[in-house]
Scaffold this motif. Structure first.
Motif, PDB file in Angstrom:
ATOM      1  N   LYS A 414      42.509  27.212 -14.863  1.00  0.00           N
ATOM      2  CA  LYS A 414      41.078  27.182 -15.140  1.00  0.00           C
ATOM      3  C   LYS A 414      40.304  27.742 -13.948  1.00  0.00           C
ATOM      4  O   LYS A 414      40.695  27.573 -12.805  1.00  0.00           O
ATOM      5  CB  LYS A 414      40.639  25.742 -15.411  1.00  0.00           C
ATOM      6  N   ARG A 415      39.180  28.405 -14.235  1.00  0.00           N
ATOM      7  CA  ARG A 415      38.363  28.942 -13.149  1.00  0.00           C
ATOM      8  C   ARG A 415      37.639  27.818 -12.409  1.00  0.00           C
ATOM      9  O   ARG A 415      37.269  26.817 -13.010  1.00  0.00           O
ATOM     10  CB  ARG A 415      37.328  29.926 -13.691  1.00  0.00           C
ATOM     11  N   ILE A 416      37.447  28.033 -11.117  1.00  0.00           N
ATOM     12  CA  ILE A 416      36.715  27.042 -10.332  1.00  0.00           C
ATOM     13  C   ILE A 416      35.229  27.134 -10.657  1.00  0.00           C
ATOM     14  O   ILE A 416      34.773  28.087 -11.292  1.00  0.00           O
ATOM     15  CB  ILE A 416      36.930  27.248  -8.818  1.00  0.00           C
ATOM     16  N   GLY A 417      34.489  26.150 -10.214  1.00  0.00           N
ATOM     17  CA  GLY A 417      33.041  26.174 -10.328  1.00  0.00           C
ATOM     18  C   GLY A 417      32.413  26.288  -8.949  1.00  0.00           C
ATOM     19  O   GLY A 417      33.008  25.892  -7.933  1.00  0.00           O
ATOM     20  N   ALA A 418      31.223  26.856  -8.892  1.00  0.00           N
ATOM     21  CA  ALA A 418      30.524  26.966  -7.612  1.00  0.00           C
ATOM     22  C   ALA A 418      30.281  25.570  -7.052  1.00  0.00           C
ATOM     23  O   ALA A 418      29.832  24.677  -7.760  1.00  0.00           O
ATOM     24  CB  ALA A 418      29.205  27.691  -7.797  1.00  0.00           C
ATOM     25  N   GLY A 419      30.592  25.368  -5.788  1.00  0.00           N
ATOM     26  CA  GLY A 419      30.413  24.067  -5.155  1.00  0.00           C
ATOM     27  C   GLY A 419      31.670  23.226  -5.124  1.00  0.00           C
ATOM     28  O   GLY A 419      31.710  22.198  -4.435  1.00  0.00           O
ATOM     29  N   ASP A 420      32.735  23.624  -5.849  1.00  0.00           N
ATOM     30  CA  ASP A 420      34.002  22.900  -5.752  1.00  0.00           C
ATOM     31  C   ASP A 420      34.507  22.983  -4.310  1.00  0.00           C
ATOM     32  O   ASP A 420      34.326  24.007  -3.637  1.00  0.00           O
ATOM     33  CB  ASP A 420      35.035  23.496  -6.703  1.00  0.00           C
ATOM     34  N   SER A 421      35.158  21.911  -3.853  1.00  0.00           N
ATOM     35  CA  SER A 421      35.506  21.870  -2.433  1.00  0.00           C
ATOM     36  C   SER A 421      36.807  21.126  -2.206  1.00  0.00           C
ATOM     37  O   SER A 421      37.374  20.516  -3.129  1.00  0.00           O
ATOM     38  CB  SER A 421      34.379  21.193  -1.633  1.00  0.00           C
ATOM     39  N   ILE A 422      37.284  21.186  -0.967  1.00  0.00           N
ATOM     40  CA  ILE A 422      38.528  20.512  -0.597  1.00  0.00           C
ATOM     41  C   ILE A 422      38.390  19.967   0.821  1.00  0.00           C
ATOM     42  O   ILE A 422      37.711  20.563   1.672  1.00  0.00           O
ATOM     43  CB  ILE A 422      39.728  21.481  -0.698  1.00  0.00           C
ATOM     44  N   GLU A 423      38.998  18.805   1.045  1.00  0.00           N
ATOM     45  CA  GLU A 423      39.074  18.191   2.379  1.00  0.00           C
ATOM     46  C   GLU A 423      40.538  17.908   2.685  1.00  0.00           C
ATOM     47  O   GLU A 423      41.274  17.438   1.810  1.00  0.00           O
ATOM     48  CB  GLU A 423      38.265  16.899   2.443  1.00  0.00           C
ATOM     49  N   ILE A 424      40.947  18.170   3.923  1.00  0.00           N
ATOM     50  CA  ILE A 424      42.348  18.007   4.320  1.00  0.00           C
ATOM     51  C   ILE A 424      42.392  17.367   5.700  1.00  0.00           C
ATOM     52  O   ILE A 424      41.596  17.713   6.584  1.00  0.00           O
ATOM     53  CB  ILE A 424      43.076  19.367   4.351  1.00  0.00           C
ATOM     54  N   LEU A 425      43.327  16.445   5.884  1.00  0.00           N
ATOM     55  CA  LEU A 425      43.555  15.824   7.193  1.00  0.00           C
ATOM     56  C   LEU A 425      45.026  15.976   7.540  1.00  0.00           C
ATOM     57  O   LEU A 425      45.902  15.615   6.749  1.00  0.00           O
ATOM     58  CB  LEU A 425      43.161  14.348   7.175  1.00  0.00           C
ATOM     59  N   GLU A 426      45.295  16.536   8.740  1.00  0.00           N
ATOM     60  CA  GLU A 426      46.660  16.733   9.210  1.00  0.00           C
ATOM     61  C   GLU A 426      46.793  16.221  10.637  1.00  0.00           C
ATOM     62  O   GLU A 426      45.797  16.073  11.354  1.00  0.00           O
ATOM     63  CB  GLU A 426      47.029  18.222   9.207  1.00  0.00           C
ATOM     64  N   THR A 427      48.028  15.985  11.031  1.00  0.00           N
ATOM     65  CA  THR A 427      48.295  15.680  12.431  1.00  0.00           C
ATOM     66  C   THR A 427      48.262  16.971  13.236  1.00  0.00           C
ATOM     67  O   THR A 427      48.354  18.072  12.685  1.00  0.00           O
ATOM     68  CB  THR A 427      49.674  15.025  12.595  1.00  0.00           C
ATOM     69  N   GLU A 428      48.097  16.851  14.524  1.00  0.00           N
ATOM     70  CA  GLU A 428      48.183  18.015  15.402  1.00  0.00           C
ATOM     71  C   GLU A 428      49.609  18.562  15.372  1.00  0.00           C
ATOM     72  O   GLU A 428      50.573  17.812  15.206  1.00  0.00           O
ATOM     73  CB  GLU A 428      47.831  17.602  16.832  1.00  0.00           C
ATOM     74  N   PRO A 429      49.803  19.866  15.525  1.00  0.00           N
ATOM     75  CA  PRO A 429      51.163  20.417  15.555  1.00  0.00           C
ATOM     76  C   PRO A 429      51.977  19.821  16.700  1.00  0.00           C
ATOM     77  O   PRO A 429      51.475  19.645  17.810  1.00  0.00           O
ATOM     78  CB  PRO A 429      50.920  21.925  15.764  1.00  0.00           C
ATOM     79  N   ASP A 430      53.236  19.504  16.416  1.00  0.00           N
ATOM     80  CA  ASP A 430      54.107  18.991  17.469  1.00  0.00           C
ATOM     81  C   ASP A 430      54.712  20.175  18.236  1.00  0.00           C
ATOM     82  O   ASP A 430      54.293  21.321  18.080  1.00  0.00           O
ATOM     83  CB  ASP A 430      55.186  18.078  16.886  1.00  0.00           C
ATOM     84  N   ALA A 431      55.727  19.874  19.064  1.00  0.00           N
ATOM     85  CA  ALA A 431      56.312  20.921  19.905  1.00  0.00           C
ATOM     86  C   ALA A 431      56.905  22.054  19.080  1.00  0.00           C
ATOM     87  O   ALA A 431      56.911  23.217  19.500  1.00  0.00           O
ATOM     88  CB  ALA A 431      57.372  20.306  20.817  1.00  0.00           C
ATOM     89  N   SER A 432      57.388  21.739  17.879  1.00  0.00           N
ATOM     90  CA  SER A 432      57.989  22.762  17.010  1.00  0.00           C
ATOM     91  C   SER A 432      56.977  23.379  16.050  1.00  0.00           C
ATOM     92  O   SER A 432      57.335  24.194  15.203  1.00  0.00           O
ATOM     93  CB  SER A 432      59.145  22.150  16.209  1.00  0.00           C
TER      94      SER A 432
END
Length: 641
Positions: A414-432
């Motif tokens: 399905k097509r998106i609508g104007a104003g659709d959004s996303i939020e993401i939370l990740e950890t900081e990259p480790d040594a690898s």
């Protein structure tokens, strides 16, 4: 002489025909003539409209306008006259959000029996979903439910001890905690007064005897629910709707039958390398190199200063279903006069080269980033998530995982609508370079779908909604490779062969002949054979009274017979056009306790829910992640020379 050749004297033509009667002899009726011409024109327009929506795979002309799915315009709106088209019509313009932030929190962990408090950074993304597909997503894999199924399979984490145990007070560096017995003489201050306690008791008593409406069956609702009335569920109500967007219904022009043009405006919040911002906005490496060489003499700066603006005009590509940059203009902000000064413009020629161009028509720059909304450019949810993820430097494996988390609950085609959004939370990259995905919040229309990472005591990693259910449904709504193209919905319609009004008992998903068809869920084959107008048909019985049917198959997969147990995503047949069919497609049905339901809209149960003994730990995780999502970003340190 004329009479000799056959001509005769006759009355002249007259327009004085009898009112309401068919004209006879040499009478002319302008009313009849006008009606005949109008009937012909109307017929041509209606046939053209029918052919257009048919080739576009739509059911009606309102699809393009409804695709915006916007809230009513607020008093503060943004509109901009399209300077690039030949008309003066006004296009809708939406404010876009693109934030990649580092946030810090004081985390408590136990090391060798000691409680340690230390600073831990997290990566947070808040962005509106891309409203146009560019070169960033031109090479993404084809949407395939089988691949998505493997992406959502239960996993175990290499780092199950990702710590979100937030300590209340902020600390610098790392400190150790030491627990000591509390003195007997210590009297803690009151945390609640008598008035608040009395109010709590009264509300508890009142709600204990409140009437609770029993839940209705998904397929037999007694009264229209909020979804049927077009109102969002109260428990998933979006905290902010698409504002500052002007919606103007308009007739689709010939230029918009395919991808159309759109303009994006970006403002640099910090000093930013030019090549970096270009690559994140649909410019390929070859384009960036060509633009850098073209600008060398007039704008040799490789970094854009804070406050600089970019105006990027996108248009359709001749070789792919993507938008490519047609023109890019650079403006530098003059703090003294508070104006934006044009510095350079490059434009794409017919030969595919970027050359210096003229300054575009002036506009009033908005305070925030914006992008024109062209309905023809709106990509599918699937492609938009890819485009947005790559723009924010997410690796492909993480993007696939995010799509897999929502694929059973969201129609990815399905097509998106104007104003659709996303939020993401990740950890900081480790040594690898490895990062752990902690949270995803996907907003489509007015519906917010949140999934939180939770590690069970046995080390299993799952992503659960705030109620502790997985994001995965136990039935796939579009069970064929690529998801197919929706040609006919569930409900009453004029039958394409018999031309009578009949109930269409499922949905038709068009796909090339031979396209693999998958089992929508785990179950057992109840029927596999030829059945009247259905042609080659398979019926599968699932748990809890659910059944699915797959019709018009070209052939059955090897080993598919009555009694065979199948798993979700297993190939059971191939798309065909057997039975009463006008072309290759899958007719897909869902029944619940013998009642036919709409496969695309019926509420489906989750695959599993959280165990009761894990509810407390999960609620703690939800509270901690919500806290992190609300925190201000960490201050950026600038090294002095």
């Amino acid at each position: 002489m004329l009479k000799a050749t056959g001509y005769q004297d006759s009355p002249a033509l007259t327009g004085q025909s009898s009112d309401g009667d068919i004209p006879h002899g040499r009478e002319l009726s302008f009313a009849w003539l006008s009606g005949t011409v109008m009937t012909g024109l109307t017929s041509v327009l209606l046939m053209g409209a029918a052919l257009y929506v048919s080739f576009q795979g739509q059911n009606n002309f309102s699809t393009a306008y409804e695709a915006l799915r916007l809230a009513a315009p607020q008093p503060e709106t943004i509109t901009r006259t399209d300077m690039n088209a030949k008309s003066d019509r006004v296009r809708p313009v939406a404010r876009t959000r693109s934030e990649l932030e580092t946030i810090e929190a004081s985390i408590r962990e136990n090391v060798d029996g000691r409680d340690i408090i230390r600073k831990q950074p997290f990566m947070r993304i808040r962005a509106t979903l891309a409203t146009a597909g560019t070169a960033l997503s031109s090479d993404i894999p084809t949407y395939d439910p089988v691949a998505i199924l493997s992406a959502t399979a239960p996993t175990t984490s290499d780092n199950p001890e990702v710590n979100t145990d937030i300590y209340g007070a902020e600390v610098e560096g790392e400190v150790a905690m030491k627990l000591a017995p509390m003195p007997v003489s210590f009297v803690p201050p009151r945390a609640i007064n008598d008035q608040t306690a009395a109010l709590y008791v009264r509300q508890s008593v009142e709600t204990a005897y409140a009437d609770v409406e029993p839940g209705a069956l998904a397929y037999a609702s007694a009264v229209p629910g909020v979804r049927e009335l077009g109102i969002a569920d109260t428990d998933t109500l979006l905290t902010g709707v698409a504002e500052n967007v002007t919606v103007i219904p308009q007739t689709t022009s010939a230029d918009e039958l395919g991808l159309g043009r759109t303009e994006r405006i970006l403002t640099m919040k910090d000093v930013t390398p030019l090549d970096e911002v270009l690559k994140k906005n649909g410019f390929t490496d070859a384009m960036v190199a060509a633009i850098t060489n073209t600008l060398h003499n007039v704008f040799p700066v490789v970094e854009l200063p804070r406050g600089a603006r970019l105006r990027i005009l996108f248009g359709p590509s001749r070789t792919s279903n993507s938008l490519i940059p047609y023109r890019m203009s650079i403006y530098v902000h003059d703090d003294r006069n508070n104006t934006d000064v044009h510095r350079a413009t490059v434009a794409l020629t017919d030969k595919g080269q970027y050359v210096l161009g003229l300054k575009p028509a002036p506009i009033t720059f908005p305070e925030e980033d914006t992008e024109e909304i062209n309905v023809a450019n709106l990509p599918s949810i699937y492609r938009s998530i890819w485009e947005t993820g790559r723009k924010h430097d997410l690796d492909d494996a993480t993007i696939k995982h995010i799509i897999g988390m929502y694929a059973y609950d969201v129609d990815m085609n399905k097509r998106i609508g104007a104003g659709d959004s996303i939020e993401i939370l990740e950890t900081e990259p480790d040594a690898s370079g490895q990062q752990d995905l902690l949270y995803v919040g996907l907003t489509l229309g007015t519906n917010l779908r949140q999934l939180y990472r939770f590690v069970s005591p046995d080390g299993g990693v799952s992503y659960l909604d705030p109620e502790g259910q997985t994001g995965k449904r136990f039935l796939n709504r579009r069970p064929l490779k690529g998801g197919g193209t929706l040609r006919s919905r569930f409900g009453y319609r004029i039958h394409p062969i018999f031309h009578t009004r009949k109930l269409h008992t499922g949905v038709d998903l068009a796909a090339p002949r031979g396209t693999p068809i998958y089992a929508a869920g785990d179950g057992a084959i109840e029927f596999a054979g030829r059945q009247s107008g259905y042609g080659n048909k398979v019926e599968i019985k699932h748990v809890n009274g659910y059944e699915t049917a797959y019709a018009h198959m070209n052939a059955f997969a090897k080993g598919i017979k009555v009694g065979t147990k199948v798993r979700q995503g297993q190939i059971i047949g191939y798309v065909g056009t057997t039975g009463y069919s006008t072309g290759p497609h899958l007719h897909f049905e869902v029944k619940i306790n013998g009642n036919l339901v709409d496969p695309l809209s019926v509420k489906l149960p989750r695959e599993n829910t959280l165990r009761a003994q894990d509810q407390g730990a999960f609620k703690k995780v939800v509270a901690q992640i919500n806290d992190l999502m609300q925190r201000a970003p960490a201050p950026v340190s600038v090294a002095s020379n």
